[in-house]
Scaffold this motif. Structure first.
Motif, PDB file in Angstrom:
ATOM      1  N   GLU A 202      48.589  35.320  46.036  1.00 10.68           N
ATOM      2  CA  GLU A 202      48.301  36.673  45.536  1.00 10.68           C
ATOM      3  C   GLU A 202      49.552  37.379  45.021  1.00 10.68           C
ATOM      4  O   GLU A 202      49.501  38.566  44.682  1.00 10.68           O
ATOM      5  CB  GLU A 202      47.703  37.526  46.659  1.00 10.68           C
ATOM      6  N   SER A 203      50.691  36.718  45.002  1.00 13.00           N
ATOM      7  CA  SER A 203      51.922  37.403  44.610  1.00 13.00           C
ATOM      8  C   SER A 203      51.818  37.982  43.201  1.00 13.00           C
ATOM      9  O   SER A 203      51.503  37.256  42.255  1.00 13.00           O
ATOM     10  CB  SER A 203      53.105  36.441  44.653  1.00 13.00           C
ATOM     11  N   PRO A 204      52.097  39.268  43.054  1.00 10.64           N
ATOM     12  CA  PRO A 204      52.067  39.857  41.716  1.00 10.64           C
ATOM     13  C   PRO A 204      53.302  39.460  40.919  1.00 10.64           C
ATOM     14  O   PRO A 204      54.341  39.148  41.496  1.00 10.64           O
ATOM     15  CB  PRO A 204      52.070  41.360  42.000  1.00 10.64           C
ATOM     16  N   SER A 205      53.170  39.475  39.615  1.00 11.94           N
ATOM     17  CA  SER A 205      54.298  39.146  38.749  1.00 11.94           C
ATOM     18  C   SER A 205      54.450  40.226  37.677  1.00 11.94           C
ATOM     19  O   SER A 205      55.246  41.137  37.817  1.00 11.94           O
ATOM     20  CB  SER A 205      54.078  37.751  38.153  1.00 11.94           C
ATOM     21  N   LYS A 327      47.969  34.794  33.844  1.00 12.97           N
ATOM     22  CA  LYS A 327      47.081  35.793  33.262  1.00 12.97           C
ATOM     23  C   LYS A 327      47.101  37.013  34.168  1.00 12.97           C
ATOM     24  O   LYS A 327      47.135  36.871  35.395  1.00 12.97           O
ATOM     25  CB  LYS A 327      45.659  35.257  33.161  1.00 12.97           C
ATOM     26  N   ASP A 328      47.051  38.185  33.565  1.00  8.79           N
ATOM     27  CA  ASP A 328      47.177  39.433  34.316  1.00  8.79           C
ATOM     28  C   ASP A 328      48.456  39.344  35.163  1.00  8.79           C
ATOM     29  O   ASP A 328      49.514  39.138  34.610  1.00  8.79           O
ATOM     30  CB  ASP A 328      45.912  39.723  35.117  1.00  8.79           C
ATOM     31  N   THR A 329      48.341  39.418  36.469  1.00  2.93           N
ATOM     32  CA  THR A 329      49.554  39.459  37.293  1.00  2.93           C
ATOM     33  C   THR A 329      49.894  38.115  37.927  1.00  2.93           C
ATOM     34  O   THR A 329      50.980  37.939  38.433  1.00  2.93           O
ATOM     35  CB  THR A 329      49.353  40.541  38.380  1.00  2.93           C
ATOM     36  N   TRP A 330      48.971  37.141  37.854  1.00  2.34           N
ATOM     37  CA  TRP A 330      49.100  35.965  38.711  1.00  2.34           C
ATOM     38  C   TRP A 330      49.393  34.698  37.938  1.00  2.34           C
ATOM     39  O   TRP A 330      48.710  34.380  36.959  1.00  2.34           O
ATOM     40  CB  TRP A 330      47.825  35.809  39.531  1.00  2.34           C
ATOM     41  N   LEU A 331      50.392  33.953  38.419  1.00  4.77           N
ATOM     42  CA  LEU A 331      50.725  32.674  37.799  1.00  4.77           C
ATOM     43  C   LEU A 331      49.600  31.669  38.046  1.00  4.77           C
ATOM     44  O   LEU A 331      48.963  31.672  39.096  1.00  4.77           O
ATOM     45  CB  LEU A 331      52.051  32.130  38.363  1.00  4.77           C
ATOM     46  N   PHE A 332      49.399  30.806  37.040  1.00  9.52           N
ATOM     47  CA  PHE A 332      48.402  29.740  37.158  1.00  9.52           C
ATOM     48  C   PHE A 332      48.904  28.688  38.151  1.00  9.52           C
ATOM     49  O   PHE A 332      50.106  28.562  38.377  1.00  9.52           O
ATOM     50  CB  PHE A 332      48.189  29.056  35.806  1.00  9.52           C
ATOM     51  N   GLN A 347      44.941  43.706  29.844  1.00  7.54           N
ATOM     52  CA  GLN A 347      45.224  42.344  30.285  1.00  7.54           C
ATOM     53  C   GLN A 347      46.633  41.926  29.865  1.00  7.54           C
ATOM     54  O   GLN A 347      47.178  42.440  28.885  1.00  7.54           O
ATOM     55  CB  GLN A 347      44.200  41.364  29.714  1.00  7.54           C
ATOM     56  N   ARG A 348      47.210  41.019  30.624  1.00  4.56           N
ATOM     57  CA  ARG A 348      48.516  40.453  30.285  1.00  4.56           C
ATOM     58  C   ARG A 348      48.394  38.941  30.125  1.00  4.56           C
ATOM     59  O   ARG A 348      47.608  38.300  30.816  1.00  4.56           O
ATOM     60  CB  ARG A 348      49.563  40.738  31.383  1.00  4.56           C
ATOM     61  N   ALA A 349      49.199  38.418  29.196  1.00  8.82           N
ATOM     62  CA  ALA A 349      49.343  36.968  29.052  1.00  8.82           C
ATOM     63  C   ALA A 349      50.830  36.677  29.212  1.00  8.82           C
ATOM     64  O   ALA A 349      51.655  37.226  28.481  1.00  8.82           O
ATOM     65  CB  ALA A 349      48.849  36.505  27.689  1.00  8.82           C
ATOM     66  N   ASP A 350      51.159  35.853  30.163  1.00 14.37           N
ATOM     67  CA  ASP A 350      52.545  35.480  30.430  1.00 14.37           C
ATOM     68  C   ASP A 350      52.697  34.077  29.842  1.00 14.37           C
ATOM     69  O   ASP A 350      52.019  33.148  30.281  1.00 14.37           O
ATOM     70  CB  ASP A 350      52.745  35.499  31.947  1.00 14.37           C
ATOM     71  N   VAL A 351      53.525  33.955  28.814  1.00 11.38           N
ATOM     72  CA  VAL A 351      53.578  32.692  28.073  1.00 11.38           C
ATOM     73  C   VAL A 351      55.016  32.253  27.813  1.00 11.38           C
ATOM     74  O   VAL A 351      55.944  33.059  27.837  1.00 11.38           O
ATOM     75  CB  VAL A 351      52.850  32.805  26.701  1.00 11.38           C
ATOM     76  N   ILE A 352      55.142  30.963  27.549  1.00 12.56           N
ATOM     77  CA  ILE A 352      56.403  30.389  27.092  1.00 12.56           C
ATOM     78  C   ILE A 352      56.238  30.067  25.610  1.00 12.56           C
ATOM     79  O   ILE A 352      55.217  29.495  25.200  1.00 12.56           O
ATOM     80  CB  ILE A 352      56.711  29.078  27.850  1.00 12.56           C
ATOM     81  N   ASN A 502      42.206  37.418  38.414  1.00 11.85           N
ATOM     82  CA  ASN A 502      42.121  38.375  37.309  1.00 11.85           C
ATOM     83  C   ASN A 502      42.105  39.783  37.873  1.00 11.85           C
ATOM     84  O   ASN A 502      41.647  39.992  38.994  1.00 11.85           O
ATOM     85  CB  ASN A 502      40.807  38.188  36.536  1.00 11.85           C
ATOM     86  N   ASP A 503      42.573  40.750  37.084  1.00  7.65           N
ATOM     87  CA  ASP A 503      42.308  42.139  37.473  1.00  7.65           C
ATOM     88  C   ASP A 503      41.440  42.850  36.448  1.00  7.65           C
ATOM     89  O   ASP A 503      41.019  43.983  36.664  1.00  7.65           O
ATOM     90  CB  ASP A 503      43.591  42.925  37.793  1.00  7.65           C
ATOM     91  N   THR A 504      41.174  42.192  35.323  1.00  6.05           N
ATOM     92  CA  THR A 504      40.339  42.787  34.273  1.00  6.05           C
ATOM     93  C   THR A 504      39.498  41.674  33.658  1.00  6.05           C
ATOM     94  O   THR A 504      40.036  40.623  33.292  1.00  6.05           O
ATOM     95  CB  THR A 504      41.224  43.435  33.186  1.00  6.05           C
ATOM     96  N   VAL A 505      38.201  41.888  33.575  1.00  2.46           N
ATOM     97  CA  VAL A 505      37.323  40.859  33.007  1.00  2.46           C
ATOM     98  C   VAL A 505      36.563  41.459  31.824  1.00  2.46           C
ATOM     99  O   VAL A 505      36.136  42.614  31.861  1.00  2.46           O
ATOM    100  CB  VAL A 505      36.362  40.281  34.083  1.00  2.46           C
TER     101      VAL A 505
END
Lengths: 562, 243
Positions: A202-205, A327-332, A347-352, A502-505
């Motif tokens: 559950e660690s937020p990022s 996605k959102d706050t959580w790493l896959f 929503q957030r997308a954390d990408v390389i 997810n935090d937003t759907v």
């Protein structure tokens, strides 16, 4: 629907563009001027895209770490009771992980003037006087207390989107900071306990903080009240230390927003438009269409859709895929390939992005067609794309080769994921989102801040059915406090990026999401709502109020912190 | 005023460009930030081919979309002629809205859906708000959705049936009709419409909203008439005194 096919489902529209992209790596910038045009066909304020560098919000320095620099709670609106009593009364198991001394901050919410468009001074609201506000950076398990002082002459309320925070500090719509007053927001920046141990899945990022004041959220966010809040836990830190993930200065937050201006350079906002406000100027970190000089290596981008009502589907102009890590706050659990990034508001997308073999110029562009606040054209799995994509940001890729020792690639293991199983579910609730007589409702009711519409029991898991009866309107539903796991989306097992936390759907036209949540940290009230913020202000919002004992809803909210 | 802005802009731009080129890191860390902070300027190659001075001051003469050619929310309201329940005429924007605290809804006298409840709520709101704001600065308006049926006498009768009369201690409350297209223009400007034309044409489904604004301070909102009176009053107090 696979992630790969989704973005390109409307091939006719894309085909028109293909020639431009494939034929030449030097993209005709004149064509891009179209995207920044007013309806009269001329660039707004003569905006020349990609002539100013991307601003990066500064990282806010704490006033102190450890010993408090001020008496906690010694302000008009006080501090969360959980700050002094870290166990919920009667339930000593309901605690949370804490490992580092508290960081203490202060921020002023005030009027400011900035140039979103170069040469055009625009009055805004800003956390600490900047748009976006300064970035807070901390470790998971390191609590943060921010004394927010409201120097505006309207009520504000600050929500840290993606966090487990006590009700007092979660930006409940009428837990205001009155004009001229202050509230000490207590952010544990933590994870809940699960089977007696911290649940680090559950660690937020990548979180963001933004205004949540009743009836005024949309206008306040539009005028600039948003900022990043980034946390790192030991699992992610280890990935950084092992050079799996890029770190600063190759870790960059991008807040993408659309804005609209009046002829005097001020922001245009119509408080009587309840469909959802769209802009025609494309803003990243507070600047219209900036550029970013990058090296030939991997970068991490934390991309936020900070728009009021515009959904985005992002791609790179050279057709290169992203490596999705969160996605959102959580790493896959592991890194995934993503051709496009569909992002609802919030929503957030954390990408390389790996620029090693990229052309000298690469654009981050939106391909999603959307005409009004109803949402994108088409359906969730058959979205219409723009004939002319809208570029938000230009990457200017340096000619110089550099050594890049970061190892992230598709399939790299990132972290564990705790699945909520259906056997844990103790209650199912159905929420129907609808339009009624010019406004927005859930289960035929308008938001009432005094009523708890759902009262989950702390320590239990629930299944929520989120159903859109909206007659073609899209609603991205954001649930505060806890992550949710999507069991089915429109009757199907969700796509890989939506399969974890997810935090937003997104609910499309007649969409339905069946989601699972655990309640295990704080007592309510908290809200869930449509994150088309104009819909939210028009009362498409409900309260859930986790309680210690099973309770039948509706009830009066159990705590109030005016 | 716009011309003045343009002239100032032309003067300011060369300085701004200079300023922007030197201060491209204006949002970058100041003071003793954490060691981990990122400086945007440090990522920008000095040999960049992109030059901020390419911003062309002559392009400041560009035209702007008509819908943003305004300063206040009410600038977008049509200044059309309305007729009240006494047969008196008023211009909507310049005579009824300008500098007032306004409370506005759309209704029709034959409505047996949301209208009776909406009007009753406005009666309560009027009594309460007039204790908090000067009555003479307030304007209550109920504008008909059915100008064909709602004649001036019909409007007066509707008001009288609900004991809505004028008094120095209460806000002036007018029940208005007018040319159908003028009423439509107001309805659209106040956001009381459906994007779907079929739904919008269905009068039984009309928006049940109360628009509240302080035109002097340009602070406006609209809320569902279905909210409790106390909640509407609380919200209108916030918007009435804000800014």
């Amino acid at each position: 629907m696979s992630e790969k096919s989704k973005g390109f489902s409307r091939r006719r529209a894309i085909a028109a563009m293909a020639g431009v992209y494939v034929a030449s790596s030097t993209i005709n910038e004149e064509r891009y001027l179209d995207a920044a045009q007013s309806s009269s066909g001329k660039p707004i304020f003569g905006l020349r895209p990609f002539t100013v560098p991307l601003p990066l919000p500064r990282t806010l320095s704490p006033l102190a770490i450890g010993a408090p620099p001020f008496t906690p709670g010694d302000v008009f609106h006080g501090i969360a009771p959980e700050f002094n009593n870290r166990r919920v009364a009667e339930r000593p198991d309901l605690t949370w992980y804490e490992a580092f001394p508290t960081k203490w901050y202060e921020m002023r919410i005030r009027d400011t003037v900035q140039e979103i468009i170069p040469g055009v001074r625009t009055r805004l609201y800003g956390y600490d006087g900047t748009f976006p506000g300064p970035t807070i950076k901390t470790r998971v398990g390191q609590p943060v207390v921010i004394r927010f002082r409201n120097e505006l002459n309207v009520e504000t309320s600050v929500h840290l989107h993606g966090a487990h925070s006590p009700a007092h500090s979660d930006g409940y719509p009428n837990f205001y900071i009155q004009p001229g007053k202050a509230r000490d927001y207590f952010y544990p920046v933590s994870v809940p306990m699960f089977n007696g141990k911290p649940d680090f899945s559950e660690s937020p990022s990548t979180m963001w903080y933004h205004d949540h004041a009743m009836d005024r959220t949309a206008e306040h966010v539009w005028r600039g009240l948003c900022g990043f809040f980034i946390a790192t836990d030991h699992i992610e830190q280890e990935l950084i230390d092992r050079k799996v993930l890029p770190t600063e200065p190759y870790d960059i937050p991008l807040a993408l927003q659309d804005r609209r201006f009046r002829r005097d350079g001020s922001l245009f906002y119509d408080p009587l438009d309840h469909n959802g406000t769209l802009g025609n100027v494309w803003v990243v970190n507070g600047k219209a269409q900036p550029f970013l000089q990058v090296q030939r290596r991997k970068y991490r981008f934390r991309i936020l859709n900070g728009c009021n009502a515009r959904f985005l589907e992002l791609r790179l102009s050279n057709g290169q895929p992203f490596i999705g890590i969160a996605k959102d706050t959580w790493l896959f659990p592991s890194a995934v390939e993503r051709n496009t990034l569909l992002l609802s508001m919030a929503q957030r997308a954390d990408v390389i992005i790996d620029f090693t073999n990229a052309p000298n110029e690469v654009y981050l562009e939106n391909i999603l067609a959307q005409k009004d606040g109803r949402g994108p054209e088409g359906k969730l799995d058959d979205r219409e794309t723009l004939d002319a994509p809208v570029p938000f940001l230009k990457f200017v890729v340096s000619d110089q080769p550099v050594r890049d020792d970061t190892t992230i690639k598709v399939g790299t293991t990132l972290r564990p994921h705790e699945t909520i199983s259906s056997s844990e579910i103790t209650q199912t609730r159905v929420f129907e989102f609808m339009r009624r007589k010019g406004a927005w409702q859930i289960n035929k009711q308008f938001f009432d801040p005094n009523i708890a519409n759902a009262t989950p029991t702390v320590g239990k898991a629930e299944r929520w059915v989120l159903r859109n009866n909206g007659g073609g309107w899209w609603h991205p539903i954001h649930i505060h406090l806890e992550s949710h796991q999507i069991e089915t989306l429109n009757g199907k097992v969700p796509d890989v990026v939506d399969r974890f936390k997810n935090d937003t759907v997104i609910l499309d036209g007649n969409g339905e999401a069946v989601i699972l949540m655990r309640f295990r940290t704080f007592l309510g009230p908290f809200v869930f709502h449509c994150h088309n913020v104009e819909h939210e202000d028009m009362r498409m919002m409900f309260t859930f109020d986790p309680r210690l004992r099973p309770t039948k809803a509706p009830q009066t909210i159990q705590q109030s912190f005016p | 005023m716009f011309r003045a802005i343009l002239v100032v802009s032309l003067l300011v731009i060369p300085l701004t460009v200079l300023w922007a080129s030197r201060r491209s890191n204006w949002l970058a860390p100041v003071g003793a930030g954490e060691a981990s902070t990122v400086d945007a300027a440090s990522l920008v190659d000095a040999a960049s081919t992109v030059d901020a001075s390419t911003i062309d001051a002559s392009m400041m003469t560009a035209e702007y979309p008509a819908e943003v050619d305004q300063d206040k929310v009410s600038d977008r309201f049509p200044d059309v002629m309305l007729t009240d329940q006494y047969g008196k005429s008023h211009r909507f924007r310049s005579e009824l809205i300008k500098d007032k605290l306004c409370c506005i809804t759309f209704f029709f006298t034959q409505c047996n859906g949301s209208c009776p409840g909406t009007i009753q709520k406005m009666v309560t709101i009027r009594q309460d708000l007039c204790k908090q704001f000067p009555a003479k600065e307030m304007q209550f308006l109920a504008i008909t959705l059915d100008p064909e049926s709602d004649s001036v006498p019909a409007l007066l009768e509707y008001a009288k049936d609900r004991h809505i009369v004028q008094s120095p201690s209460l806000a002036n409350w007018l029940f208005c009709t007018g040319e159908a297209e003028d009423l439509e223009a107001i309805r659209i400007a106040l956001g009381m419409y459906e994007l779907d034309p079929e739904l919008d044409a269905d009068r039984t489904n009309h928006a049940a909203l109360i628009v509240f604004g302080n035109d002097a301070t340009d602070s406006w909102t609209a809320l569902p008439a279905g909210l409790k009176s106390a909640d509407l009053i609380e919200a209108f107090q916030r918007f009435g005194r804000a800014k």
